[in-house]
Design an enzyme around this catalytic site. Structure first.
Site, PDB file in Angstrom:
ATOM      1  N   SER A  67       0.833  -1.213   0.000  1.00  0.00           N
ATOM      2  CA  SER A  67       0.000   0.000   0.000  1.00  0.00           C
ATOM      3  C   SER A  67       0.860   1.252   0.000  1.00  0.00           C
ATOM      4  O   SER A  67       1.996   1.257   0.492  1.00  0.00           O
ATOM      5  CB  SER A  67      -0.919   0.031   1.224  1.00  0.00           C
ATOM      6  OG  SER A  67      -1.791  -1.074   1.241  1.00  0.00           O
TER       7      SER A  67
HETATM    8  N1  SAH Z   1      -1.080  -4.780   4.031  1.00  0.00           N
HETATM    9  C1  SAH Z   1      -0.319  -5.052   2.827  1.00  0.00           C
HETATM   10  C2  SAH Z   1      -1.015  -4.557   1.577  1.00  0.00           C
HETATM   11  C3  SAH Z   1      -1.662  -5.654   0.982  1.00  0.00           C
HETATM   12  S1  SAH Z   1      -2.487  -5.528  -0.556  1.00  0.00           S
HETATM   13  C4  SAH Z   1       1.080  -4.475   2.903  1.00  0.00           C
HETATM   14  O1  SAH Z   1       1.357  -3.744   3.853  1.00  0.00           O
HETATM   15  O2  SAH Z   1       1.878  -4.764   2.023  1.00  0.00           O
HETATM   16  C5  SAH Z   1      -3.864  -6.551  -0.078  1.00  0.00           C
HETATM   17  C6  SAH Z   1      -3.549  -7.986   0.244  1.00  0.00           C
HETATM   18  O3  SAH Z   1      -4.778  -8.581   0.669  1.00  0.00           O
HETATM   19  C7  SAH Z   1      -3.066  -8.825  -0.924  1.00  0.00           C
HETATM   20  O4  SAH Z   1      -1.866  -9.451  -0.567  1.00  0.00           O
HETATM   21  C8  SAH Z   1      -4.187  -9.837  -1.145  1.00  0.00           C
HETATM   22  O5  SAH Z   1      -3.740 -11.101  -1.598  1.00  0.00           O
HETATM   23  C9  SAH Z   1      -4.805  -9.925   0.233  1.00  0.00           C
HETATM   24  N2  SAH Z   1      -6.191 -10.388   0.303  1.00  0.00           N
HETATM   25  C10 SAH Z   1      -7.220 -10.141  -0.563  1.00  0.00           C
HETATM   26  N3  SAH Z   1      -8.344 -10.751  -0.141  1.00  0.00           N
HETATM   27  C11 SAH Z   1      -8.018 -11.407   1.015  1.00  0.00           C
HETATM   28  C12 SAH Z   1      -8.745 -12.254   1.920  1.00  0.00           C
HETATM   29  N4  SAH Z   1     -10.040 -12.567   1.723  1.00  0.00           N
HETATM   30  N5  SAH Z   1      -8.081 -12.743   2.981  1.00  0.00           N
HETATM   31  C13 SAH Z   1      -6.770 -12.464   3.199  1.00  0.00           C
HETATM   32  N6  SAH Z   1      -6.033 -11.694   2.380  1.00  0.00           N
HETATM   33  C14 SAH Z   1      -6.649 -11.168   1.293  1.00  0.00           C
END
Ligand code: SAH
Length: 222
Positions: A67
């Protein structure tokens, strides 16, 4: 082989990034200080150590992103994390957000639905500094009933609506910060579970997240 190091150059770039977050309206000094302590370039490919300190999201593989720093700061500020808070994070991704929460003294439980990303992120040696972060491979829509209730829940992917099971896993007095789909972007929302069990809903700015998807995947598509 080149190794990750946190050089003066990185520290300088980071200071500038943190100052820019402050100018953009992030006022919680604890959040700014925590982010200033974390080498964001450790969470990205070595080649991108400059870009790591620009205020933008960046691809981390498997179609996912780390993010934007402003978004991380914004969500973290809304979450009002206190030391020893039990925090559930949905969407581990690079683990950067999880480390920001850990730096604020939270006990972090983080869930990722993509097996490849989950495996790769756990190998990051910098995470040895944070033994208090617990990693789970699973579907964030289900939360972690075994470890509930949580003081705080943070969702870092675009939720189609407020996930009901995550509300159930929130303590009375607890808060969830979640970006909820609204047309082509997401409205940042903060839900507080009040003493009488009713929910207070607050709406904030619009953001753009990758989608929160049902179920988990071993890497062969969604
Ligand atoms: N917090 C992260 C940003 C992640 S982007 C960071 O600091 O880098 C969002 C993430 O959510 C992705 O890796 C995606 O695979 C995950 N995601 C999407 N749907 C999800 C779900 N139902 N359960 C767990 N993770 C999920």
């Amino acid at each position: 082989m080149r190794q990750y190091e946190d050089e003066y150059r990185h520290k300088g770039l980071r200071r500038r990034l943190i100052d820019s977050l402050h100018r953009k309206g992030i006022t919680d000094q604890r959040v700014l200080d925590a982010m200033n302590r974390i080498p964001r370039h450790f969470f990205m490919d070595l080649a991108f150590d400059q870009i790591a300190y620009e205020d933008r999201a960046f691809p981390i593989g498997e179609g996912q992103t780390i993010s934007q720093p402003y978004t991380v700061a914004y969500q973290t500020q809304l979450l009002e994390v206190k030391p020893f808070d039990k925090v559930l994070e949905i969407g581990t991704g690079s683990a950067y957000q999880g480390v920001v929460l850990a730096e604020l003294g939270a006990q972090v439980f983080t869930i990722e639905r993509q097996k490849k990303l989950y495996d790769r992120t756990r190998q990051l040696s910098f995470l040895k500094k944070y033994p208090g972060i617990k990693f789970f491979y699973g579907d964030g829509f289900e939360g972690l009933p075994t470890f509930a209730p949580f003081d705080k829940v943070i969702v870092t992917a675009a939720a189609p609506q407020i996930p009901p099971k995550l509300i159930d896993q929130l303590k009375v007095g607890g808060m969830m910060v979640v970006p909820v789909d609204e047309n082509d972007s997401q409205r940042m929302m903060r839900i507080t579970k009040q003493q009488d069990g009713s929910l207070k809903e607050e709406k904030f700015d619009l953001f753009s997240f990758v989608p929160m998807l049902e179920g988990k995947t071993n890497g062969n598509g969604n």
